[in-house]
Design a protein around this motif. Structure first.
Motif, PDB file in Angstrom:
ATOM      1  N   SER A 148       0.834  -1.202   0.000  1.00  0.00           N
ATOM      2  CA  SER A 148       0.000   0.000   0.000  1.00  0.00           C
ATOM      3  C   SER A 148       0.868   1.250   0.000  1.00  0.00           C
ATOM      4  CB  SER A 148      -0.914   0.014   1.229  1.00  0.00           C
ATOM      5  OG  SER A 148      -1.561   1.264   1.342  1.00  0.00           O
ATOM      6  N   ARG A 149       0.828   1.967  -1.080  1.00  0.00           N
ATOM      7  CA  ARG A 149       1.573   3.225  -1.141  1.00  0.00           C
ATOM      8  C   ARG A 149       0.991   4.275  -0.190  1.00  0.00           C
ATOM      9  NH1 ARG A 149       4.270   6.125  -6.351  1.00  0.00           N
ATOM     10  NH2 ARG A 149       5.022   7.970  -5.245  1.00  0.00           N
ATOM     11  N   PRO A 150      -0.348   4.433  -0.104  1.00  0.00           N
ATOM     12  CA  PRO A 150      -0.883   5.426   0.842  1.00  0.00           C
ATOM     13  C   PRO A 150      -0.468   5.147   2.283  1.00  0.00           C
ATOM     14  CG  PRO A 150      -2.575   4.744  -0.706  1.00  0.00           C
ATOM     15  CD  PRO A 150      -1.421   3.828  -0.925  1.00  0.00           C
ATOM     16  N   HIS A 151      -0.448   3.879   2.667  1.00  0.00           N
ATOM     17  CA  HIS A 151      -0.077   3.555   4.035  1.00  0.00           C
ATOM     18  C   HIS A 151       1.386   3.906   4.284  1.00  0.00           C
ATOM     19  CE1 HIS A 151      -0.214   1.676   7.918  1.00  0.00           C
ATOM     20  NE2 HIS A 151      -1.410   1.175   7.708  1.00  0.00           N
ATOM     21  N   ALA A 152       2.249   3.545   3.328  1.00  0.00           N
ATOM     22  CA  ALA A 152       3.673   3.827   3.489  1.00  0.00           C
ATOM     23  C   ALA A 152       3.939   5.327   3.520  1.00  0.00           C
ATOM     24  CB  ALA A 152       4.464   3.166   2.353  1.00  0.00           C
ATOM     25  N   ASP A 153       3.330   6.053   2.600  1.00  0.00           N
ATOM     26  CA  ASP A 153       3.571   7.497   2.515  1.00  0.00           C
ATOM     27  C   ASP A 153       3.054   8.240   3.742  1.00  0.00           C
ATOM     28  OD1 ASP A 153       4.853   7.338   0.067  1.00  0.00           O
ATOM     29  OD2 ASP A 153       3.034   7.753  -1.097  1.00  0.00           O
ATOM     30  N   PRO A 182      -5.848   1.216   3.493  1.00  0.00           N
ATOM     31  CA  PRO A 182      -5.900   2.492   4.226  1.00  0.00           C
ATOM     32  C   PRO A 182      -5.043   2.448   5.484  1.00  0.00           C
ATOM     33  CG  PRO A 182      -7.900   1.239   4.611  1.00  0.00           C
ATOM     34  CD  PRO A 182      -7.135   0.502   3.541  1.00  0.00           C
ATOM     35  N   VAL A 183      -4.665   3.611   5.946  1.00  0.00           N
ATOM     36  CA  VAL A 183      -3.850   3.708   7.162  1.00  0.00           C
ATOM     37  C   VAL A 183      -4.576   3.032   8.321  1.00  0.00           C
ATOM     38  CG1 VAL A 183      -2.832   5.293   8.833  1.00  0.00           C
ATOM     39  CG2 VAL A 183      -2.761   5.836   6.385  1.00  0.00           C
ATOM     40  N   GLY A 184      -3.874   2.157   9.004  1.00  0.00           N
ATOM     41  CA  GLY A 184      -4.454   1.448  10.132  1.00  0.00           C
ATOM     42  C   GLY A 184      -5.100   0.127   9.773  1.00  0.00           C
ATOM     43  N   ASP A 185      -5.358  -0.088   8.477  1.00  0.00           N
ATOM     44  CA  ASP A 185      -5.869  -1.366   7.959  1.00  0.00           C
ATOM     45  C   ASP A 185      -7.337  -1.610   8.313  1.00  0.00           C
ATOM     46  OD1 ASP A 185      -6.116  -3.942   6.949  1.00  0.00           O
ATOM     47  OD2 ASP A 185      -4.275  -4.691   7.834  1.00  0.00           O
ATOM     48  N   ALA A 186      -7.708  -1.527   9.576  1.00  0.00           N
ATOM     49  CA  ALA A 186      -9.088  -1.787   9.996  1.00  0.00           C
ATOM     50  C   ALA A 186     -10.012  -0.659   9.536  1.00  0.00           C
ATOM     51  CB  ALA A 186      -9.161  -1.940  11.511  1.00  0.00           C
ATOM     52  N   GLY A 192     -18.932   3.461  20.763  1.00  0.00           N
ATOM     53  CA  GLY A 192     -18.493   3.040  22.084  1.00  0.00           C
ATOM     54  C   GLY A 192     -17.195   2.277  22.105  1.00  0.00           C
ATOM     55  N   VAL A 193     -16.599   2.046  20.935  1.00  0.00           N
ATOM     56  CA  VAL A 193     -15.344   1.308  20.838  1.00  0.00           C
ATOM     57  C   VAL A 193     -14.272   2.249  20.299  1.00  0.00           C
ATOM     58  CG1 VAL A 193     -14.151  -0.663  19.798  1.00  0.00           C
ATOM     59  CG2 VAL A 193     -16.560  -0.859  20.465  1.00  0.00           C
ATOM     60  N   ALA A 194     -13.161   2.347  21.012  1.00  0.00           N
ATOM     61  CA  ALA A 194     -12.130   3.319  20.653  1.00  0.00           C
ATOM     62  C   ALA A 194     -11.424   2.982  19.343  1.00  0.00           C
ATOM     63  CB  ALA A 194     -11.101   3.422  21.788  1.00  0.00           C
ATOM     64  N   GLU A 195     -11.162   1.702  19.118  1.00  0.00           N
ATOM     65  CA  GLU A 195     -10.394   1.296  17.946  1.00  0.00           C
ATOM     66  C   GLU A 195     -11.305   0.763  16.844  1.00  0.00           C
ATOM     67  OE1 GLU A 195      -7.175   1.686  17.462  1.00  0.00           O
ATOM     68  OE2 GLU A 195      -6.740   2.457  19.464  1.00  0.00           O
ATOM     69  N   ARG A 196     -10.858   0.933  15.618  1.00  0.00           N
ATOM     70  CA  ARG A 196     -11.570   0.326  14.501  1.00  0.00           C
ATOM     71  C   ARG A 196     -11.345  -1.184  14.495  1.00  0.00           C
ATOM     72  NH1 ARG A 196     -10.258   4.340   9.337  1.00  0.00           N
ATOM     73  NH2 ARG A 196     -11.329   6.196  10.158  1.00  0.00           N
ATOM     74  N   THR A 197     -12.231  -1.898  13.837  1.00  0.00           N
ATOM     75  CA  THR A 197     -12.088  -3.336  13.663  1.00  0.00           C
ATOM     76  C   THR A 197     -12.316  -3.669  12.195  1.00  0.00           C
ATOM     77  OG1 THR A 197     -12.815  -5.499  14.505  1.00  0.00           O
ATOM     78  CG2 THR A 197     -14.521  -3.837  14.146  1.00  0.00           C
ATOM     79  N   GLY A 198     -12.066  -4.911  11.797  1.00  0.00           N
ATOM     80  CA  GLY A 198     -12.292  -5.311  10.409  1.00  0.00           C
ATOM     81  C   GLY A 198     -11.147  -4.933   9.483  1.00  0.00           C
ATOM     82  N   ALA A 199     -10.044  -5.674   9.560  1.00  0.00           N
ATOM     83  CA  ALA A 199      -8.892  -5.401   8.687  1.00  0.00           C
ATOM     84  C   ALA A 199      -9.188  -5.807   7.248  1.00  0.00           C
ATOM     85  CB  ALA A 199      -7.664  -6.147   9.202  1.00  0.00           C
ATOM     86  N   VAL A 200      -8.546  -5.150   6.304  1.00  0.00           N
ATOM     87  CA  VAL A 200      -8.800  -5.422   4.882  1.00  0.00           C
ATOM     88  C   VAL A 200      -7.550  -5.818   4.102  1.00  0.00           C
ATOM     89  CG1 VAL A 200     -10.821  -3.912   4.783  1.00  0.00           C
ATOM     90  CG2 VAL A 200      -8.547  -2.956   4.306  1.00  0.00           C
TER      91      VAL A 200
END
Length: 256
Positions: A148-153, A182-186, A192-200
């Motif tokens: 992933s170029r967007p994630h790396a950049d 995307p950045v963070g993958d999930a 009510g949940v601080a973190e995202r879930t569902g990685a792609v």
């Protein structure tokens, strides 16, 4: 418990995954076609195509196209145990961040002048990955990157996972296919949940790698070549179909 029913989450997740793969399909056709041309030329000469996915779940991408029903027999995965999660998740992360490790893996694989290597990694930044790319290039290999170029950049230069050079995979390979993770993958947000879930990223890697393999097969067919392809050993006639070619690859593919 969440007030979002399973059906709603399934729809949101399916939409995110489908949108990502659709974007890869629409924006990376030229890159996939060019990379497949390299693979087809290599396989037409009865040469192996090596694939390495250094880093946690990125190892799955190499395994996805190796010894796989419908997969090319000329694909030789580098299944180094250092970054496999089966050896310990924290250990895997520490090793993928260790400068010099990727160099050891490529040296051990014996890759050299004229070889073709696919490096696939979700984020495209870790030290083992960049060392593998640099070492393969120094040895005269052609290197295709899938990441992933967007994630790396978007990842800071001082991130602890980075190679000392601060380089991204797409900057140090001969050819690159952008999986656009995307950045963070999930991708799913739940109230009510601080973190995202569902990685792609696993979907993105698997789709891209299988698309690349299928395109390679199509290009070989255009050249009048019917390449050896694995049939599932669990399908009727699978063992018989595969056994016609086992002797040709058993001594050449290290992890077969």
């Amino acid at each position: 418990m969440t007030d979002q029913p399973a059906a709603a989450l399934a729809g949101a997740y399916l939409g995110a995954v489908t949108d990502l793969m659709t974007r890869i399909r629409s924006e990376e056709e030229d890159a996939v076609t060019a990379a497949a041309g390299l693979l087809a030329s290599h396989i037409a000469q009865d040469r192996l195509v090596h694939v390495y996915g250094p880093g946690g779940h990125s190892n799955l991408a190499a395994q996805e196209v190796f010894f796989r029903a419908g997969g090319l027999m000329h694909l030789a995965a580098i299944l180094d145990e250092g970054t496999l999660l089966s050896g310990g998740a924290l250990r895997s992360m520490a090793i993928e961040r260790n400068p010099g490790y990727g160099r050891i893996v490529i040296d051990s694989a014996g890759l050299g002048d004229g070889d073709l290597l696919i490096l696939v990694n979700a984020y495209g930044i870790n030290a083992a990955l960049i060392d593998a790319a640099l070492t393969a290039s120094e040895r005269g290999c052609t290197v295709i990157g899938v990441s992933s170029r967007p994630h790396a950049d978007s990842t800071a230069p001082d991130h602890p996972a980075r190679h000392p050079s601060k380089k991204n995979l797409h900057e140090v390979v001969d050819m690159h296919i952008d999986t656009k993770v995307p950045v963070g993958d999930a991708v799913l947000e739940i109230d009510g949940v601080a973190e995202r879930t569902g990685a792609v990223s696993t979907f993105a890697n698997a789709f891209t790698m299988n698309w690349l393999m299928a395109t390679t097969v199509a290009l070989l067919a255009e050249r009048g070549i019917d390449p050896p392809i694995w049939r599932s050993g669990n399908a009727p006639g699978g063992d018989e179909a595969n056994n016609r070619f086992i002797a040709d690859f058993a001594g050449r593919v290290r992890w077969l």
